[in-house]
Design an enzyme around this catalytic site. Structure first.
Site, PDB file in Angstrom:
ATOM      1  N   TYR A  91       0.822  -1.195   0.000  1.00  0.00           N
ATOM      2  CA  TYR A  91       0.000   0.000   0.000  1.00  0.00           C
ATOM      3  C   TYR A  91       0.859   1.249   0.000  1.00  0.00           C
ATOM      4  O   TYR A  91       2.067   1.198   0.233  1.00  0.00           O
ATOM      5  CB  TYR A  91      -0.935   0.009   1.210  1.00  0.00           C
ATOM      6  CG  TYR A  91      -0.287   0.361   2.528  1.00  0.00           C
ATOM      7  CD1 TYR A  91      -0.432   1.639   3.082  1.00  0.00           C
ATOM      8  CD2 TYR A  91       0.467  -0.577   3.231  1.00  0.00           C
ATOM      9  CE1 TYR A  91       0.151   1.972   4.290  1.00  0.00           C
ATOM     10  CE2 TYR A  91       1.054  -0.255   4.442  1.00  0.00           C
ATOM     11  CZ  TYR A  91       0.893   1.021   4.969  1.00  0.00           C
ATOM     12  OH  TYR A  91       1.494   1.347   6.165  1.00  0.00           O
TER      13      TYR A  91
ATOM     14  N   ARG B 256       7.990   4.069  -4.941  1.00  0.00           N
ATOM     15  CA  ARG B 256       8.096   3.066  -3.873  1.00  0.00           C
ATOM     16  C   ARG B 256       7.074   1.952  -4.070  1.00  0.00           C
ATOM     17  O   ARG B 256       7.366   0.773  -3.795  1.00  0.00           O
ATOM     18  CB  ARG B 256       7.915   3.713  -2.504  1.00  0.00           C
ATOM     19  CG  ARG B 256       8.167   2.744  -1.356  1.00  0.00           C
ATOM     20  CD  ARG B 256       8.194   3.427  -0.006  1.00  0.00           C
ATOM     21  NE  ARG B 256       6.926   4.078   0.302  1.00  0.00           N
ATOM     22  CZ  ARG B 256       6.719   4.807   1.394  1.00  0.00           C
ATOM     23  NH1 ARG B 256       7.698   4.998   2.267  1.00  0.00           N
ATOM     24  NH2 ARG B 256       5.542   5.368   1.612  1.00  0.00           N
TER      25      ARG B 256
ATOM     26  N   ARG C 175      -8.576 -20.439  -1.114  1.00  0.00           N
ATOM     27  CA  ARG C 175      -7.410 -20.158  -0.280  1.00  0.00           C
ATOM     28  C   ARG C 175      -6.298 -21.142  -0.591  1.00  0.00           C
ATOM     29  O   ARG C 175      -6.516 -22.353  -0.634  1.00  0.00           O
ATOM     30  CB  ARG C 175      -7.795 -20.245   1.197  1.00  0.00           C
ATOM     31  CG  ARG C 175      -6.672 -19.906   2.171  1.00  0.00           C
ATOM     32  CD  ARG C 175      -7.162 -20.048   3.612  1.00  0.00           C
ATOM     33  NE  ARG C 175      -6.136 -19.673   4.576  1.00  0.00           N
ATOM     34  CZ  ARG C 175      -5.183 -20.489   5.020  1.00  0.00           C
ATOM     35  NH1 ARG C 175      -5.135 -21.740   4.568  1.00  0.00           N
ATOM     36  NH2 ARG C 175      -4.281 -20.067   5.897  1.00  0.00           N
TER      37      ARG C 175
ATOM     38  N   LYS D  43       6.570  -1.953   1.786  1.00  0.00           N
ATOM     39  CA  LYS D  43       5.407  -1.381   2.467  1.00  0.00           C
ATOM     40  C   LYS D  43       4.202  -2.312   2.298  1.00  0.00           C
ATOM     41  O   LYS D  43       3.321  -2.089   1.457  1.00  0.00           O
ATOM     42  CB  LYS D  43       5.111   0.022   1.932  1.00  0.00           C
ATOM     43  CG  LYS D  43       4.212   0.858   2.860  1.00  0.00           C
ATOM     44  CD  LYS D  43       4.173   2.299   2.395  1.00  0.00           C
ATOM     45  CE  LYS D  43       3.250   3.149   3.251  1.00  0.00           C
ATOM     46  NZ  LYS D  43       3.778   3.352   4.619  1.00  0.00           N
TER      47      LYS D  43
ATOM     48  N   GLU E   5      12.587   2.231  14.000  1.00  0.00           N
ATOM     49  CA  GLU E   5      11.696   3.293  13.511  1.00  0.00           C
ATOM     50  C   GLU E   5      10.464   3.334  14.386  1.00  0.00           C
ATOM     51  O   GLU E   5      10.346   2.571  15.358  1.00  0.00           O
ATOM     52  CB  GLU E   5      11.320   3.049  12.054  1.00  0.00           C
ATOM     53  CG  GLU E   5      10.679   1.703  11.796  1.00  0.00           C
ATOM     54  CD  GLU E   5      10.531   1.369  10.317  1.00  0.00           C
ATOM     55  OE1 GLU E   5      10.579   2.285   9.488  1.00  0.00           O
ATOM     56  OE2 GLU E   5      10.352   0.177  10.009  1.00  0.00           O
TER      57      GLU E   5
ATOM     58  N   LEU F 264      11.512   1.161   6.803  1.00  0.00           N
ATOM     59  CA  LEU F 264      10.837   1.620   5.594  1.00  0.00           C
ATOM     60  C   LEU F 264      11.612   2.787   4.993  1.00  0.00           C
ATOM     61  O   LEU F 264      12.072   3.674   5.715  1.00  0.00           O
ATOM     62  CB  LEU F 264       9.416   2.064   5.926  1.00  0.00           C
ATOM     63  CG  LEU F 264       8.567   2.483   4.723  1.00  0.00           C
ATOM     64  CD1 LEU F 264       8.259   1.287   3.840  1.00  0.00           C
ATOM     65  CD2 LEU F 264       7.285   3.146   5.179  1.00  0.00           C
TER      66      LEU F 264
END
Length: 287
Positions: free
Chosen positions: A33, A52, A101, A151, A183, A207
């Site tokens: 995301y 990114r 699944r 991310k 972070e 990140l």
């Protein structure tokens, strides 16, 4: 008035925006995301977020959505349809739904990625009262997976960290590994000592923040001294100042770590100045 949401090529009322229960982002957290801030109806650091996103997709061997090259126009259309002045646009790409699944990735020739975008209105986003008072953080053990540079939507532990902070009467948490700060739960972390800005160097451990990159560039252009290296939790508690950066908080001063007050307990000189520079320059380049 209901929001308009984008789902796989369609602009839909939010109550009609749905994806399959078999989507891999739901079953496997198999998705990535980005969040792009909007100020004055314009996108902040969009090119960095798009770059990114492309990198995250590549690192997970995930196919780009068919609308990848149209993402700027999709963002702008959502701003227009939702009359968004200040806020954020959330974008998520998953590996899609194979209709069942399975741990094995579906064939990308048969199963296309799921692409979802929606807006979040945050009036006065750049005028947060917390920027004037600073925030308080606690430290918690960093037990996330090793590829924090991607991310992904695997956000359970960061979410738990924020709840730990709230229960402790604080605002956020800094993650610590082997005594060193990695972070924040959803932001990059910095300390300031004797006028020098110190933040962890880029690696798989953190990140690669888009706001981070811009803030460090602006700091160097302003002749501020920057050192990219790991720093310990003890160093942080002994710092003159501290702050975080993220797409939604820009530059936010930190005035307390684990109950230890930094400086005189108010934002120092460096973080507020960097926030001012970042917002001024970002607005000039907003699209």
């Amino acid at each position: 008035m209901t929001r308009t949401v984008y789902v796989n090529g369609d602009y839909l009322p939010e109550e009609d925006a749905k994806v399959s229960v078999f989507d891999r982002s739901f079953l496997m957290a198999d998705g990535v995301y980005e969040v792009t801030s909007v100020l004055g109806g314009k996108l902040i650091d969009f090119d960095g977020h798009l770059a990114r996103l492309e990198r995250s997709l590549g690192e997970l061997d995930m196919q780009k959505p068919e609308a990848f090259d149209d993402l700027l126009e999709i963002h702008r259309e959502l701003v227009r349809r939702n009359d968004l002045e200040d806020g954020m646009i959330y974008l998520q790409v998953s590996r899609g739904s194979a209709g069942d699944r399975d741990f094995i990735f579906p064939d990308p020739e048969e199963v296309k990625p799921t692409l979802v975008l929606f807006t979040q209105s945050k009036p006065g986003l750049a005028d947060s009262p917390a920027a004037k008072t600073g925030i308080k953080v606690i430290s918690i053990e960093d037990i996330r997976w090793g590829r924090r540079d991607i991310k992904t939507v695997q956000l359970l532990y960061p979410s738990m960290g924020k709840m730990m902070a709230i229960k402790a009467g604080c605002d956020d948490a800094w993650l610590v590994e082997d005594g060193f700060v990695t972070e924040g739960t959803s932001n990059n972390a910095y300390i300031v000592k004797d006028g020098k800005i110190i933040t962890r160097q880029l690696s798989n451990d953190i990140l690669h923040g888009i706001t981070r990159a811009a803030v460090l560039r602006f700091a160097r252009e302003a002749q501020m001294e920057v050192e990219e290296r790991s720093f310990t939790l003890d160093e942080a508690k002994a710092a003159d100042e501290a702050f975080i950066t993220s797409a939604s908080q820009f530059v936010m001063p930190v005035v307390e770590i684990d109950g230890v007050t930094l400086g005189d307990g108010a934002p120092g000189k460096v973080a507020p100045r960097l926030r001012e520079i970042y917002l001024d320059e970002s607005l000039k380049n907003a699209i």
